[in-house]
Design an enzyme around this catalytic site. Structure first.
Site, PDB file in Angstrom:
ATOM      1  N   HIS A 120       1.141  -1.740  -0.167  1.00  0.00           N
ATOM      2  CA  HIS A 120      -0.018   0.151  -0.020  1.00  0.00           C
ATOM      3  C   HIS A 120       0.578   1.109   0.090  1.00  0.00           C
ATOM      4  CE1 HIS A 120       1.164  -1.648   4.057  1.00  0.00           C
ATOM      5  NE2 HIS A 120       0.803  -0.066   4.166  1.00  0.00           N
ATOM      6  N   CYS A 121       1.667   0.891  -0.076  1.00  0.00           N
ATOM      7  CA  CYS A 121       3.018   2.317   0.566  1.00  0.00           C
ATOM      8  C   CYS A 121       4.434   2.424  -0.284  1.00  0.00           C
ATOM      9  CB  CYS A 121       3.225   2.403   2.021  1.00  0.00           C
ATOM     10  SG  CYS A 121       2.682   2.491   3.312  1.00  0.00           S
ATOM     11  N   ILE A 122       4.857   1.997  -0.784  1.00  0.00           N
ATOM     12  CA  ILE A 122       5.790   2.038  -1.681  1.00  0.00           C
ATOM     13  C   ILE A 122       5.796   2.021  -3.075  1.00  0.00           C
ATOM     14  CG2 ILE A 122       8.531   1.251  -2.004  1.00  0.00           C
ATOM     15  CD1 ILE A 122       8.054   2.033   0.552  1.00  0.00           C
TER      16      ILE A 122
END
Length: 438
Positions: free
Chosen positions: A274-276
């Site tokens: 969900h982030c990188i």
């Protein structure tokens, strides 16, 4: 006594009622920690199924302890609802909703906007609002603040607004919500102080105050961009080392012996989660407003996004050495989650790899003890168990996710050929003569 002092007293005495909007991988653990700290917590979510599960004390997030959730619900420290009118009963509320990219790779802030609009309907004097969703610098003051101030209440005087980025690493055994340091930046000094007071009342970690929401928003993007770029370097080294016949994992292990000036990052089949893969592109988008082109971030994205294709090309080369085409070959893929020992397939590079394998005519099945089903190009796919029969019947075993539950000794014993994209089987434990590493 003013609203600022009154709210501080409520927080210090644990008399404040706290709300959490969004009961996902960030929101639910945060709600649990706040309830464990002694606050009455109300969780808000638009998904009725999540609300139902929480109110039944049924956990669906890996970083939450089942028994703790059940006890908090039983003692009425934590409840959940789809009815946002209960915002009127809270003294502080955290927004923990998704901030994905749209089809044009631009930030989709609709979830944040909708949450802010719902909160604004029931905003009252002496209330704290904290945005935790990862987003571009300026979101708190450019989107959330105007919606809240449209009520006629003044930020920093009547209500308090801050940004405090979530720091969640699913599957991390050491650092959880409770013991991970927290950064807080408020619109005013009072906003910062009251938000910091709330988090310090909940967490065991340090709370680090910064001068503005924009600084806190930018530091979160910087954290993830740092990882994004360094992983791209590791991936590019892997591609080059493969061409040169050098083991990139041995190179990185050797470099990691240096006690200063080096931090090891590792290659893989691509970025997931969900982030990188997503967060750095919030900054890329925002930078255009300042007529700046974030070349390094975008180049890193190209490298990381190219890894699934590199993996499938390697599959072709490895099978060619066995005098087999990829077209028609049976490939057993170990793992579809984006990282080890979790059930999350969001943005998983394995999904792209499976699509490319299909396009090349390969027949594949996936084994993943954490994921029973997943969607690929709109179709529901069931995973299988990792058995001797499944390994023996495959022309190639592709290790996509290095789950610790996999029996790598059995895989080595019965696999015709292995391609390990995660260094799941370290050099000293490789016994198969048909083993290939990324």
């Amino acid at each position: 006594m003013g609203v600022y002092e009154e709210l501080l007293n409520k927080i210090e005495s644990k008399q404040a009622t706290v709300g959490v909007v969004g009961l996902g991988y960030v929101g639910l653990p945060l709600a649990v920690e706040k309830a464990k700290a002694g606050f009455k917590v109300i969780g808000f979510d638009v998904q009725e199924e999540k609300v139902k599960l929480v109110n039944e004390g049924v956990n669906y997030i890996g970083d939450v302890i089942n028994e703790e959730l059940s006890e908090l619900v039983k003692t009425k420290r934590l409840t959940a609802t789809t009815d946002y009118s209960f915002i009127k009963d809270v003294d502080a509320v955290a927004i923990c909703v998704p901030t994905p990219l749209d089809i044009y790779q631009q930030p989709d802030t609709s979830y944040v906007e909708n949450s802010a609009s719902e909160i604004a309907k029931y905003l009252h004097k002496g209330m704290l609002v904290v945005l935790e969703s990862t987003t571009y610098p300026g979101t708190t003051e450019e989107i959330v603040k105007p919606k809240l101030e449209s009520t006629g209440l003044v930020c920093g005087e009547d209500f308090f607004l801050a940004y405090s980025p979530e720091r969640v690493d699913p599957g991390n055994k050491q650092f959880k919500t409770k013991n991970t340091p927290k950064v807080v930046g408020g619109v005013t000094k009072k906003c910062t102080k009251v938000a910091a007071k709330l988090y310090s009342s909940v967490l065991e970690s340090d709370v680090y105050e910064v001068s503005s929401p924009a600084v806190a928003e930018m530091e979160k993007i910087h954290e993830n961009t740092f990882r994004h770029i360094n992983i791209a370097l590791a991936n590019e080294m892997a591609i080059l080392c493969n061409k040169m016949g050098i083991d990139v994992w041995e190179v990185i292990d050797a470099a990691a012996t240096k006690p200063y000036g080096f931090m090891p990052f590792y290659p893989g089949p691509g970025l997931g989660g969900h982030c990188i893969p997503i967060d750095p592109f919030y900054l890329t988008w925002k930078a255009r407003e300042y007529n700046y082109h974030t070349r390094l971030i975008e180049l890193s994205g190209e490298i990381n996004n190219s890894m699934p294709e590199f993996v499938v090309n390697r599959c072709m080369q490895i099978l060619n050495e066995e005098k087999k085409p990829l077209n028609g070959s049976k490939v057993l893929v170990l793992g579809v989650a984006y990282k080890r020992d979790i059930d999350d397939v969001r943005e998983s590079p394995i999904l792209d790899i499976l699509t490319l394998l299909s396009n090349a005519g390969a027949e594949w099945v996936v084994a993943d003890p954490y994921v029973k089903t997943f969607k690929l190009n709109g179709q529901l796919v069931e995973t299988c168990a990792l058995t001797q029969e499944a390994v023996e019947s495959a022309d190639l075993v592709l290790i996509g996710t290095d789950h610790s539950d996999f029996d790598y000794d059995m895989v080595q014993k019965y696999a015709k050929v292995i391609f390990d994209t995660r260094n799941a089987i370290p050099r000293g434990k490789v016994v198969s003569k048909k083993y290939h590493r990324l």
